[in-house]
Design a protein around this motif. Structure first.
Motif, PDB file in Angstrom:
ATOM      1  N   HIS A  63       0.915  -1.138   0.216  1.00  0.00           N
ATOM      2  CA  HIS A  63      -0.003  -0.130   0.083  1.00  0.00           C
ATOM      3  C   HIS A  63       0.865   1.192   0.025  1.00  0.00           C
ATOM      4  O   HIS A  63       0.939   2.258  -0.820  1.00  0.00           O
ATOM      5  N   HIS A 114      -3.483   9.601   1.320  1.00  0.00           N
ATOM      6  CA  HIS A 114      -2.471   8.567   2.032  1.00  0.00           C
ATOM      7  C   HIS A 114      -1.451   8.998   3.020  1.00  0.00           C
ATOM      8  O   HIS A 114      -1.247   8.467   4.093  1.00  0.00           O
ATOM      9  N   TRP A 164     -13.269   6.678   0.644  1.00  0.00           N
ATOM     10  CA  TRP A 164     -12.718   7.050   1.788  1.00  0.00           C
ATOM     11  C   TRP A 164     -13.933   7.534   2.815  1.00  0.00           C
ATOM     12  O   TRP A 164     -15.014   7.806   2.348  1.00  0.00           O
ATOM     13  N   ASP A 201      -9.230   4.621   4.713  1.00  0.00           N
ATOM     14  CA  ASP A 201      -8.990   4.234   3.328  1.00  0.00           C
ATOM     15  C   ASP A 201      -9.903   2.898   3.181  1.00  0.00           C
ATOM     16  O   ASP A 201      -9.523   1.894   3.750  1.00  0.00           O
ATOM     17  N   HIS A 205      -7.563  -2.519  -1.796  1.00  0.00           N
ATOM     18  CA  HIS A 205      -6.168  -2.750  -1.487  1.00  0.00           C
ATOM     19  C   HIS A 205      -5.593  -2.356  -0.104  1.00  0.00           C
ATOM     20  O   HIS A 205      -4.709  -2.549   0.178  1.00  0.00           O
TER      21      HIS A 205
END
Ligand code: MN3
Length: 240
Positions: A63, A114, A164, A201, A205
């Motif tokens: 990630h 992120h 998100w 998130d 993934h």
């Protein structure tokens, strides 16, 4: 940097480096021409295994090292092709993102989201607890901490596809929101705008290797690694 200043800086670099470069090949031009304001991937503030068992080490490695690095690389490429963005901060780009191509939106959002996400998590023994001020505001706006957590998990669970979940300070109150893709509450066309206080998130993934299709299980386990110390800091900063 102006062209004359750049030439001076290059000359100075060559002069300083000269003794060591006697045997070297001529300097590669791209080394000197690298964009000064390129966005960079910061290291994680903990080890890949730091969030175990909530998020496994392999997920964190992929990630951070591949997905986030990809957003950074693609953002730098998109900025290089969009002269109007040269030298702008990430926040400034997000604040006018509707004027720009999708590659800017997706990768500026991906980099911002992120970067925030990594700091909003911590090893379970370092997460702290909600400050009195944040807890009081959550109680005021949601009724209780449990009710807030339920609303936040629902926002993440009900986001169809990738996106998100957010807790934002909108200037008057805290609100829960969810965004698709890499959108966020700083974007000029976001339906809920404000300063992020908590973000999770919910792209597959982020959890699939461990939690597979159980997004709800990931969302409920995630509270164990939510870094309240950082959420408290963001809440305080947002109200200043
Ligand atoms: Mn992600």
């Amino acid at each position: 940097m102006s062209a004359p200043a750049l030439r001076l800086a290059l000359l100075a670099t060559c002069l300083m480096a000269a003794p060591a470069m006697v045997q070297a090949q001529p300097a590669a031009p791209q080394a000197a021409a690298a964009p000064a304001a390129a966005f960079e991937l910061a290291p994680l503030p903990y080890g890949y295994e730091g969030l175990e068992p909530v998020i496994d080490a392999q997920t964190m490695q992929i990630h951070h090292g591949r997905h986030h690095q990809g957003y950074v690389n693609n953002l730098n490429a998109a900025v290089a092709q969009t002269p109007a963005l040269a030298g702008k901060s990430l926040e400034a780009i997000l604040g006018e993102v509707s004027k720009h191509p999708a590659a800017v939106r997706n990768n500026a959002g991906g980099h911002y989201n992120h970067t925030l996400f990594w700091t909003l998590m911590a090893p379970a023994d370092q997460v702290g607890e909600p400050s009195a001020a944040l807890k009081a505001q959550i109680d005021k706006d949601f009724g209780s901490m449990d009710a807030f957590k339920k609303a936040f998990e629902a926002a993440g669970a009900q986001r169809f596809g990738s996106g998100w979940a957010w807790l934002v300070w909108d200037g008057d109150k805290l609100a829960v929101a969810s965004t698709p893709n890499q959108d966020n509450p700083l974007m000029d066309d976001a339906p809920v705008k404000g300063a992020p206080v908590i973000a999770n998130d919910v792209w597959e993934h982020a959890y699939y290797l461990k939690h597979q299709n159980n997004r709800g299980g990931y969302l409920s386990a995630w509270w164990g690694v939510l870094n309240w110390n950082e959420a408290n800091r963001l809440f305080d900063a947002a109200r200043q």
